[in-house]
Design an enzyme around this catalytic site. Structure first.
Site, PDB file in Angstrom:
ATOM      1  N   GLU A 127     -16.342   2.138   0.498  1.00 36.88           N
ATOM      2  CA  GLU A 127     -15.894   2.914   1.663  1.00 36.88           C
ATOM      3  C   GLU A 127     -16.911   3.967   2.086  1.00 36.88           C
ATOM      4  O   GLU A 127     -17.001   4.308   3.255  1.00 36.88           O
ATOM      5  CB  GLU A 127     -14.537   3.566   1.372  1.00 36.88           C
ATOM      6  CG  GLU A 127     -14.565   4.534   0.205  1.00 36.88           C
ATOM      7  CD  GLU A 127     -13.196   5.156  -0.109  1.00 36.88           C
ATOM      8  OE1 GLU A 127     -12.194   4.719   0.459  1.00 36.88           O
ATOM      9  OE2 GLU A 127     -13.163   6.092  -0.929  1.00 36.88           O
TER      10      GLU A 127
ATOM     11  N   GLU B  17      -9.986   2.815  -8.733  1.00 31.72           N
ATOM     12  CA  GLU B  17     -11.228   3.162  -8.053  1.00 31.72           C
ATOM     13  C   GLU B  17     -11.987   4.188  -8.893  1.00 31.72           C
ATOM     14  O   GLU B  17     -12.841   3.832  -9.677  1.00 31.72           O
ATOM     15  CB  GLU B  17     -10.895   3.693  -6.661  1.00 31.72           C
ATOM     16  CG  GLU B  17     -12.119   4.013  -5.830  1.00 31.72           C
ATOM     17  CD  GLU B  17     -11.761   4.722  -4.546  1.00 31.72           C
ATOM     18  OE1 GLU B  17     -12.379   4.419  -3.527  1.00 31.72           O
ATOM     19  OE2 GLU B  17     -10.888   5.616  -4.560  1.00 31.72           O
TER      20      GLU B  17
ATOM     21  N   HIS C 260       0.830  -1.201   0.000  1.00 35.52           N
ATOM     22  CA  HIS C 260       0.000   0.000   0.000  1.00 35.52           C
ATOM     23  C   HIS C 260       0.864   1.250   0.000  1.00 35.52           C
ATOM     24  O   HIS C 260       1.768   1.376   0.830  1.00 35.52           O
ATOM     25  CB  HIS C 260      -0.927   0.009   1.228  1.00 35.52           C
ATOM     26  CG  HIS C 260      -1.942   1.106   1.182  1.00 35.52           C
ATOM     27  ND1 HIS C 260      -2.147   1.985   2.213  1.00 35.52           N
ATOM     28  CD2 HIS C 260      -2.800   1.474   0.198  1.00 35.52           C
ATOM     29  CE1 HIS C 260      -3.098   2.855   1.860  1.00 35.52           C
ATOM     30  NE2 HIS C 260      -3.508   2.559   0.664  1.00 35.52           N
ATOM     31  N   HIS C 261       0.602   2.129  -0.948  1.00 37.99           N
ATOM     32  CA  HIS C 261       1.258   3.430  -1.029  1.00 37.99           C
ATOM     33  C   HIS C 261       0.194   4.519  -1.046  1.00 37.99           C
ATOM     34  O   HIS C 261      -0.313   4.867  -2.110  1.00 37.99           O
ATOM     35  CB  HIS C 261       2.080   3.543  -2.320  1.00 37.99           C
ATOM     36  CG  HIS C 261       3.362   2.773  -2.311  1.00 37.99           C
ATOM     37  ND1 HIS C 261       4.137   2.633  -3.443  1.00 37.99           N
ATOM     38  CD2 HIS C 261       4.017   2.122  -1.320  1.00 37.99           C
ATOM     39  CE1 HIS C 261       5.223   1.914  -3.145  1.00 37.99           C
ATOM     40  NE2 HIS C 261       5.165   1.580  -1.865  1.00 37.99           N
ATOM     41  N   GLU C 262      -0.155   5.041   0.107  1.00 30.81           N
ATOM     42  CA  GLU C 262      -1.028   6.220   0.128  1.00 30.81           C
ATOM     43  C   GLU C 262      -0.135   7.445   0.016  1.00 30.81           C
ATOM     44  O   GLU C 262       0.832   7.579   0.772  1.00 30.81           O
ATOM     45  CB  GLU C 262      -1.846   6.259   1.425  1.00 30.81           C
ATOM     46  CG  GLU C 262      -2.670   7.527   1.611  1.00 30.81           C
ATOM     47  CD  GLU C 262      -3.709   7.761   0.489  1.00 30.81           C
ATOM     48  OE1 GLU C 262      -4.571   6.915   0.298  1.00 30.81           O
ATOM     49  OE2 GLU C 262      -3.608   8.818  -0.196  1.00 30.81           O
TER      50      GLU C 262
ATOM     51  N   HIS D  14      -6.141   4.025  -6.405  1.00 36.80           N
ATOM     52  CA  HIS D  14      -7.341   4.685  -5.858  1.00 36.80           C
ATOM     53  C   HIS D  14      -7.204   6.192  -6.039  1.00 36.80           C
ATOM     54  O   HIS D  14      -6.097   6.728  -6.103  1.00 36.80           O
ATOM     55  CB  HIS D  14      -7.537   4.319  -4.390  1.00 36.80           C
ATOM     56  CG  HIS D  14      -8.263   3.013  -4.240  1.00 36.80           C
ATOM     57  ND1 HIS D  14      -9.358   2.846  -3.439  1.00 36.80           N
ATOM     58  CD2 HIS D  14      -8.045   1.817  -4.847  1.00 36.80           C
ATOM     59  CE1 HIS D  14      -9.785   1.595  -3.536  1.00 36.80           C
ATOM     60  NE2 HIS D  14      -9.004   0.939  -4.382  1.00 36.80           N
ATOM     61  N   GLU D  15      -8.321   6.851  -6.150  1.00 41.07           N
ATOM     62  CA  GLU D  15      -8.352   8.301  -6.456  1.00 41.07           C
ATOM     63  C   GLU D  15      -7.562   8.587  -7.731  1.00 41.07           C
ATOM     64  O   GLU D  15      -6.878   9.604  -7.860  1.00 41.07           O
ATOM     65  CB  GLU D  15      -7.823   9.156  -5.287  1.00 41.07           C
ATOM     66  CG  GLU D  15      -8.668   9.104  -4.057  1.00 41.07           C
ATOM     67  CD  GLU D  15      -8.409   7.848  -3.238  1.00 41.07           C
ATOM     68  OE1 GLU D  15      -9.380   7.217  -2.817  1.00 41.07           O
ATOM     69  OE2 GLU D  15      -7.231   7.500  -3.024  1.00 41.07           O
TER      70      GLU D  15
END
Ligand code: NOJ
Ligand code: CA
Length: 685
Positions: A477, A471, A372-374, A452-453
């Site tokens: 969510e 996403e 995961h890379h936010e 995502h985003e």
């Protein structure tokens, strides 16, 4: 006689009105280019009726000569193609690319240097065209003039989300008269009263700004490109090709879903052998954070601990999941993580998370850690660390990363060469290029990316098959309590809008609707407030078939699956990679029924068919002909459908699970509850 010749000559120089057209292979769809009034333009006809009336083409630039008026049209070339190509993974193995191509040139009457070409491909189910701009100058686009001029706009309904708002693509779809749309993202879906469906979108968005649609007058829309921080739309040096502008046309809503024109318009796979790209199913330390049971940041409630990850890996191994996503493992989440993007580290773990230990444990168990890379929109911070972050994961055997860009509106942070922070839209040219850079770099480490985003999907998975999902819409969510939940129509709406773009990591499969979440104001959200998925349990299962993605999450907590083992069986059985897909019935925002045949894979025989149907707030009875099944075969239909008294609002768990033998000559009757659904496995006998 002399006079007559003179008149023709005069016309061809100044107000020539040449028309050049191209038909689809089945001859129903026609694209016509014209230079009437010396304005570059096109129109689209279906069954000899105009669908998009005269619509302008061209650009204006900051300093280069405008491609605006005084153009004449000439035909350049034609071609016909009918080939079948194979997807390494997908909703269908073989895709037929059957189209007629026409290239035309528009030349300026007084300035020979100023000319552009338009390359168009006309398929039975739609049209793609793109600009080829010649010349070696530097150009800054200040306007794209492309129009989409819907005729009879008072007789059409549009399904759309507003463009360039704070929440990017994460808006509820609106159903309005076409004339009330003012600024819409694509895919932009329109239904005429007579039943014809049209969707506007784009394909192969590369080194360009994303296109949304601005209302001009009544049914006339013009392309609107996302601006850069300095107001320029797109910068180009030398000749360039734009993304394809696409117009999908179908007599029924499901025709839009069954169309593959955007994939056909993308470039073939650039990555060579992609056997390392793996479709599959995963669970994650994820929903717990959204319902406030765990935190991303460090502390007592920290979700991403070594022990919890190992326990999730045990669960994954026991129930046949390929991976475990772990969010909040790395430093940077403490405090306001949405505002602190510069603090994210992509290599340093929190002390209670031992990356090596969990990946080693996963290897023993045959389960992969999903990385995961936010970034919370910190593009420069991420780009500086991306290589190290990828190398670390690769060295530990990780093969898939979920990335995230939570940042409001025009707030993706890019430092310029002077160290000034600049703020960009998700679909600006700079950020579009970042996403491609991210995916292309990941490929060097044999990593697949689930963004995502992200900017909207434009079919680039064909070119970069490691861009495994994204996403770019309101996902599950939103049902966790921190926002107004998605309404009952959301899934049948996504199916005919967002999903036309490509796979979505929606994260289906919430099994427990009775959690209580303490929201930021200290209020408890829970059952009474309906701040939870507004679906039945059967509809959660149906999402695995309806919402295509080669990776699917089982989003809920492990204990909630163990509490409902019968329904859980469907999630265990359903594949994520298909050899065939058929959208069977549906109406935009109301309902949809889809059948897909499993692809042969290490865990799947490739013989079974699966079916999913969902409805909006209305209960609905579907009669589904099973003629999609292979003829001369018998199947055991394992049916998961709403029980008689099921209702999303007060009886969401009521599900009926039955088995019966069927074949392709049967018709199956399904009673869907309000916001209900049905999921079926047809197991070949
Ligand atoms: C938004 C993503 O959509 C969600 O899945 C994720 O949990 C958060 N960002 C945190 O990265
Ligand atoms: Ca999101």
């Amino acid at each position: 006689m002399r006079f007559f010749v003179f008149v023709i000559f005069w016309f061809s120089l100044t107000v020539s009105a040449a028309e050049v057209s191209v038909l689809s292979p089945n001859k129903k769809l026609k694209l016509v280019f014209s230079d009437s009034g010396n304005i570059a333009q096109y129109r689209v006809e279906y069954n000899e009726k105009v669908v998009l009336g005269s619509s302008k083409l061209g650009f204006t630039f900051a300093t280069a000569a405008p491609m605006y008026r005084d153009f004449t049209l000439t035909e350049k070339s034609r071609n016909s193609v009918d080939v079948v190509w194979a997807q390494p993974w997908g909703e269908q193995t073989n895709i037929r690319d059957h189209h007629n191509e026409l290239i035309v040139a528009f030349s300026h009457l007084h300035n020979k240097e100023n000319m552009f070409s338009v390359q168009a491909r006309v398929f039975d189910d739609g049209i793609g065209f793109r600009y080829i701009v010649h010349g070696n100058n530097e150009r800054t686009i200040t306007r794209e003039l492309t129009e989409f001029n819907f005729v009879d706009s008072h007789k059409a309904t549009a399904y759309w989300i507003p463009a360039h708002g704070r929440e990017r693509y994460e808006y509820l779809y609106r159903t309005t008269p076409l004339q009330e749309v003012y600024k819409a993202h694509t895919p932009f879906t329109v239904k005429y009263d007579g039943g014809l469906h049209v969707a506007i979108h784009e394909a192969a968005l590369v080194d360009f700004a994303g296109m949304s649609l601005d209302k001009q007058e009544l049914g006339r829309f013009s392309a609107s490109l996302a601006p850069s921080h300095d107001g320029a739309l797109v910068r180009k040096v030398g000749p360039f090709k734009t993304p394809w502008r696409t117009i999908t046309i179908g007599e029924e809503a499901v025709d839009l879903v069954n169309s593959y024109i955007a994939l056909n318009l993308n470039e073939p796979n650039k990555l060579g052998d992609v056997s390392w790209v793996e479709p599959g199913k995963y669970i994650g330390i994820w929903w717990g954070m959204h319902i406030d049971k765990f935190t991303w940041g460090s502390g007592e409630k920290h979700g991403a601990t070594t022990e919890r990850t190992m326990a999730y890996m045990d669960f994954a191994a026991e129930h046949g999941f390929d991976g475990v996503l772990v969010e909040g493992w790395n430093k940077g989440w403490d405090g306001d993580w949405i505002a602190n993007s510069e603090l994210f580290s992509f290599t340093q773990s929190y002390p209670d998370f031992d990356l090596k230990k969990v990946t080693d444990y996963g290897k023993e168990k045959g389960v992969k850690l999903i990385g995961h890379h936010e970034t919370s929109g910190g593009i420069t911070n991420y780009e500086a660390q991306m290589g190290d972050g990828f190398a670390l994961y690769e060295s530990l055997g990780v093969s898939q990363i979920k990335t995230g860009y939570v940042a409001h509106g025009q707030n993706l942070k890019v430092k310029d060469n002077n160290g000034n922070m600049r703020y960009e839209f998700t679909d600006s040219q700079r950020v579009v290029n970042h996403f491609i850079h991210n995916v292309a770099t990941a490929a060097k480490y044999k990593l697949s990316i689930n963004t995502h985003e992200s900017v909207k999907d434009t079919g680039l998975r064909r070119t970069y098959p490691n861009w495994i999902s994204r996403e770019s819409a309101r996902g599950q969510e939103y049902n966790s309590g921190w926002a107004a939940p998605n309404p009952p129509e959301h899934i049948p709406m996504l199916a005919f809008t967002r999903m036309l773009a490509g796979p979505m990591d929606f994260t289906p499969g919430i099994f427990n609707f009775d959690y209580v979440r303490i929201n930021d104001g200290g209020k408890e959200w829970g059952k009474g407030d309906n701040m939870r998925p507004r679906t039945t349990l059967a509809k959660q299962l149906a999402q695995y078939v309806v919402l295509y993605s080669p990776i699917q999450m089982a989003a809920d907590l492990p204990e909630n699956y163990l509490a409902k083992p019968d329904a859980f069986q469907f999630i265990k059985d359903v594949p994520t990679d298909w050899s065939e897909t058929k959208a069977l019935q549906g109406e935009v925002g109301d309902f949809i029924a889809i059948a897909r045949k499993s692809r042969k894979h290490k865990d799947y025989s490739g013989d079974d068919w699966f079916f999913g149907a969902v409805t909006d707030e209305k209960a609905r009875t579907l009669n589904v002909s099973l003629d999609f099944l292979d003829s001369d075969e018998e199947y055991e239909a394992q049916v998961y459908v709403d029980a008689k008294d099921a209702h999303w609002e007060n009886n969401p768990y009521a599900i009926e699970i039955t088995r019966k033998t069927v074949s392709s000559i049967d018709v199956i009757k399904l009673d869907l509850a309000p916001s209900g659904g049905a999921a079926i496995r047809f197991k070949k006998l």
